[in-house]
Design a protein around this motif. Structure first.
Motif, PDB file in Angstrom:
ATOM      1  N   LEU A 138       0.846  -1.195   0.000  1.00 50.21           N
ATOM      2  CA  LEU A 138       0.000   0.000   0.000  1.00 50.21           C
ATOM      3  C   LEU A 138       0.884   1.248   0.000  1.00 50.21           C
ATOM      4  O   LEU A 138       1.857   1.328   0.746  1.00 50.21           O
ATOM      5  CB  LEU A 138      -0.903   0.030   1.241  1.00 50.21           C
ATOM      6  CG  LEU A 138      -1.890  -1.124   1.437  1.00 50.21           C
ATOM      7  CD1 LEU A 138      -2.775  -0.862   2.660  1.00 50.21           C
ATOM      8  CD2 LEU A 138      -2.757  -1.318   0.199  1.00 50.21           C
ATOM      9  N   ARG A 197       0.574   5.484   0.219  1.00 51.08           N
ATOM     10  CA  ARG A 197      -0.288   6.642   0.467  1.00 51.08           C
ATOM     11  C   ARG A 197       0.386   7.900  -0.046  1.00 51.08           C
ATOM     12  O   ARG A 197       1.575   8.095   0.186  1.00 51.08           O
ATOM     13  CB  ARG A 197      -0.520   6.821   1.967  1.00 51.08           C
ATOM     14  CG  ARG A 197      -1.379   5.772   2.561  1.00 51.08           C
ATOM     15  CD  ARG A 197      -1.641   6.037   4.032  1.00 51.08           C
ATOM     16  NE  ARG A 197      -2.643   5.096   4.496  1.00 51.08           N
ATOM     17  CZ  ARG A 197      -2.380   3.834   4.805  1.00 51.08           C
ATOM     18  NH1 ARG A 197      -1.168   3.366   4.697  1.00 51.08           N
ATOM     19  NH2 ARG A 197      -3.347   3.033   5.196  1.00 51.08           N
ATOM     20  N   THR A 248      -4.672   7.376  -8.892  1.00 50.95           N
ATOM     21  CA  THR A 248      -5.906   8.177  -8.940  1.00 50.95           C
ATOM     22  C   THR A 248      -6.696   8.098  -7.644  1.00 50.95           C
ATOM     23  O   THR A 248      -7.825   8.563  -7.585  1.00 50.95           O
ATOM     24  CB  THR A 248      -6.811   7.704 -10.100  1.00 50.95           C
ATOM     25  OG1 THR A 248      -7.101   6.315  -9.900  1.00 50.95           O
ATOM     26  CG2 THR A 248      -6.130   7.894 -11.439  1.00 50.95           C
ATOM     27  N   ARG A 249      -6.127   7.482  -6.604  1.00 53.24           N
ATOM     28  CA  ARG A 249      -6.854   7.405  -5.335  1.00 53.24           C
ATOM     29  C   ARG A 249      -5.889   7.675  -4.184  1.00 53.24           C
ATOM     30  O   ARG A 249      -4.675   7.577  -4.363  1.00 53.24           O
ATOM     31  CB  ARG A 249      -7.551   6.048  -5.191  1.00 53.24           C
ATOM     32  CG  ARG A 249      -6.620   4.847  -5.264  1.00 53.24           C
ATOM     33  CD  ARG A 249      -7.392   3.532  -5.307  1.00 53.24           C
ATOM     34  NE  ARG A 249      -7.987   3.312  -6.620  1.00 53.24           N
ATOM     35  CZ  ARG A 249      -9.276   3.437  -6.889  1.00 53.24           C
ATOM     36  NH1 ARG A 249     -10.125   3.744  -5.931  1.00 53.24           N
ATOM     37  NH2 ARG A 249      -9.724   3.252  -8.103  1.00 53.24           N
ATOM     38  N   PRO A 250      -6.426   7.990  -2.998  1.00 50.93           N
ATOM     39  CA  PRO A 250      -5.548   8.392  -1.886  1.00 50.93           C
ATOM     40  C   PRO A 250      -4.576   7.302  -1.443  1.00 50.93           C
ATOM     41  O   PRO A 250      -3.467   7.600  -1.029  1.00 50.93           O
ATOM     42  CB  PRO A 250      -6.521   8.756  -0.758  1.00 50.93           C
ATOM     43  CG  PRO A 250      -7.862   8.217  -1.156  1.00 50.93           C
ATOM     44  CD  PRO A 250      -7.862   8.155  -2.646  1.00 50.93           C
ATOM     45  N   VAL A 251      -5.005   6.050  -1.518  1.00 47.05           N
ATOM     46  CA  VAL A 251      -4.114   4.917  -1.216  1.00 47.05           C
ATOM     47  C   VAL A 251      -4.156   4.004  -2.431  1.00 47.05           C
ATOM     48  O   VAL A 251      -5.242   3.717  -2.945  1.00 47.05           O
ATOM     49  CB  VAL A 251      -4.612   4.084  -0.010  1.00 47.05           C
ATOM     50  CG1 VAL A 251      -3.516   3.151   0.470  1.00 47.05           C
ATOM     51  CG2 VAL A 251      -5.105   4.969   1.101  1.00 47.05           C
ATOM     52  N   VAL A 252      -3.009   3.570  -2.890  1.00 51.36           N
ATOM     53  CA  VAL A 252      -2.998   2.607  -3.997  1.00 51.36           C
ATOM     54  C   VAL A 252      -2.346   1.319  -3.512  1.00 51.36           C
ATOM     55  O   VAL A 252      -1.523   1.328  -2.589  1.00 51.36           O
ATOM     56  CB  VAL A 252      -2.245   3.143  -5.243  1.00 51.36           C
ATOM     57  CG1 VAL A 252      -3.025   4.274  -5.886  1.00 51.36           C
ATOM     58  CG2 VAL A 252      -0.830   3.570  -4.895  1.00 51.36           C
ATOM     59  N   ALA A 253      -2.734   0.186  -4.121  1.00 46.18           N
ATOM     60  CA  ALA A 253      -2.153  -1.113  -3.800  1.00 46.18           C
ATOM     61  C   ALA A 253      -1.331  -1.563  -5.004  1.00 46.18           C
ATOM     62  O   ALA A 253      -1.880  -1.751  -6.089  1.00 46.18           O
ATOM     63  CB  ALA A 253      -3.253  -2.124  -3.484  1.00 46.18           C
ATOM     64  N   TRP A 313      -1.011  -2.293 -10.571  1.00 48.24           N
ATOM     65  CA  TRP A 313      -1.923  -2.305  -9.423  1.00 48.24           C
ATOM     66  C   TRP A 313      -2.360  -3.718  -9.046  1.00 48.24           C
ATOM     67  O   TRP A 313      -2.504  -4.577  -9.913  1.00 48.24           O
ATOM     68  CB  TRP A 313      -3.169  -1.453  -9.726  1.00 48.24           C
ATOM     69  CG  TRP A 313      -2.870  -0.122 -10.335  1.00 48.24           C
ATOM     70  CD1 TRP A 313      -3.302   0.338 -11.532  1.00 48.24           C
ATOM     71  CD2 TRP A 313      -2.049   0.921  -9.775  1.00 48.24           C
ATOM     72  NE1 TRP A 313      -2.804   1.610 -11.767  1.00 48.24           N
ATOM     73  CE2 TRP A 313      -2.037   1.990 -10.707  1.00 48.24           C
ATOM     74  CE3 TRP A 313      -1.321   1.060  -8.591  1.00 48.24           C
ATOM     75  CZ2 TRP A 313      -1.322   3.171 -10.485  1.00 48.24           C
ATOM     76  CZ3 TRP A 313      -0.611   2.237  -8.372  1.00 48.24           C
ATOM     77  CH2 TRP A 313      -0.622   3.269  -9.308  1.00 48.24           C
TER      78      TRP A 313
END
Lengths: 68, 344
Positions: A22, A24, A40-45, A57
């Motif tokens: 993860l 952030r 494109t999001r606050p936390v990416v995996a 991703w």
């Protein structure tokens, strides 16, 4: 593991057991071919099993990989 | 949305009380609710619709119901009557699964993933992926409007009941669900765009008169767990199981939607959930549930209750969908596809 950043804004990578990493507060991830993928999001995996169909991703495929 | 059409005496009493036509007779209401046998509580359309209708004033409300009905003591008492029946039945059905989860070893986050992986419920996503007709995919979307058009709203009620790391992680998850500051990326809005493109009415509640009792039960369970502070552990366990059964099935559903030729925007909603829920399942299982139980070990059983409730209700709702769609060889083909299931 911790990457340096502006004070109070450090980026912390979190390694999930048997799962993804993860991240952030990153704006993009550069893959092994040098291609930049926008976050494109606050936390990416980020995929760690290299079996995702949506690299870099995570798409949950690691769960189908046999566990010991 | 207007107050839904009643489906029996309980939902009729709730409807008339909400509209202000007739005061709710709590004794009669309780008697009628008690007449529903325990094993039928989750599949009783009248009872589940009555409960859904009693929850709705806490969300978007009804255009034809005065706003102050939300805190009407008699309606809250009626809600409590139904909630006690539903909670008791959910606990009865999940007792063994919760006990097994408590007895298992390892960090709670890991155990949640193990419980979900071991679940062998009906494979709705696999069926949608390979076999469903276009009409069946649309039927699936129609049932899902009840949930997806207010996606994550129930869990938002839990935020003030958490502290520290679990609160920060739930806020992070919800921020993503609610579009990360971009209204067009609100998951509920993305789903509305998708169902409209599929030819369905994208207004919230448009299909409440049509959906099955088990669809209502799935949604009521979320409201039940999320609206009671004492059940916050179960609410977050439910969220973790929900997220952990979403990423892989969403990929299959998106593929099925493309296979039957529905518009790309319908599939895009499920594409979004492949990546989003791969993040959310980690946050929910490890940081939220794991952190919650670290802070308060007494919540472990509740977290596992929430996990089991999510898996059980999705199995019940999934079995009903597969049964409705066909009685032919396709179901056997899905059963041979391997141990996968769908929750979202």
């Amino acid at each position: 593991m911790t990457a340096g950043g502006a004070e109070g804004h450090e980026v912390v990578a979190e390694l999930c057991p048997r799962g993804p990493m993860l991240l952030r507060g990153v704006s993009a991830v550069r893959d092994e071919h040098g291609e930049l993928h926008e976050a494109t999001r606050p936390v990416v995996a980020v995929c760690m099993c290299h079996r995702s169909q949506r690299l870099p991703w995570c798409d949950g495929t690691h769960k189908a990989v046999r566990r010991d | 949305m207007l107050c839904p059409r009643d489906r029996g005496p309980l939902s009729a009493m709730v409807r008339l009380a909400l509209l202000g036509t007739e005061d709710l007779d709590l004794e009669r209401f309780t008697r009628l609710a008690d007449d529903v046998p325990a094993e039928g509580v989750l599949t009783d359309a009248d009872l589940q619709l009555a409960l859904w209708t009693l929850y709705e004033p806490h969300y978007g409300g009804f255009e034809d119901v005065p706003a102050d009905r939300e805190w009407d003591p008699r309606l809250l008492a009626a809600r409590g009557v139904l909630e006690r029946r539903v909670e008791a039945e959910l606990r009865r059905r999940t007792g063994d699964a919760v006990a097994a989860g408590l007895a298992a070893e390892g960090p709670l986050g890991e155990r949640i993933f193990d419980v979900v992986a071991a679940d062998d419920g009906p494979k709705v996503a696999a069926y949608l992926h390979r076999h469903a007709t276009s009409e069946q995919v649309v039927d699936f979307l129609r049932e899902r409007t009840i949930f997806h058009l207010k996606e994550s709203d129930p869990q938002a009620f839990v935020l003030p009941r958490l502290q520290g790391a679990p609160k920060a992680a739930l806020a992070e998850l919800l921020y993503d669900e609610f579009g990360g500051g971009r209204p067009s990326r609100l998951h509920a809005s993305m789903f509305a765009d998708g169902v409209a493109a599929a030819g369905l009415d994208p207004r919230y509640g448009a299909y409440v008169d049509d959906v099955s009792a088990t669809t209502l039960a799935v949604n009521n369970a979320m409201s039940l767990l999320c609206l009671h502070r004492r059940l916050r552990g179960a609410a977050m366990g439910h969220l973790a199981a929900f997220e952990a059964t979403s990423s892989v099935p969403s990929r299959k559903i998106a593929a099925g939607i493309r296979r039957v030729g529905l518009p790309e925007v319908v599939a895009a909603y499920f594409d979004e959930h492949v990546e989003a829920d791969a993040v959310h399942e980690q946050l929910a299982a490890r940081t939220i549930c794991g952190g919650l139980v670290e802070q308060d070990p007494g919540l472990e059983e509740d977290v596992l209750l929430g996990v089991a409730v999510c898996l059980h209700l999705d199995a019940v709702a999934g079995a009903e969908l597969l049964d409705r769609w066909n009685h032919g060889p396709a179901v056997a083909a899905v059963a041979a596809d391997g141990p996968e299931r769908v929750a979202s």
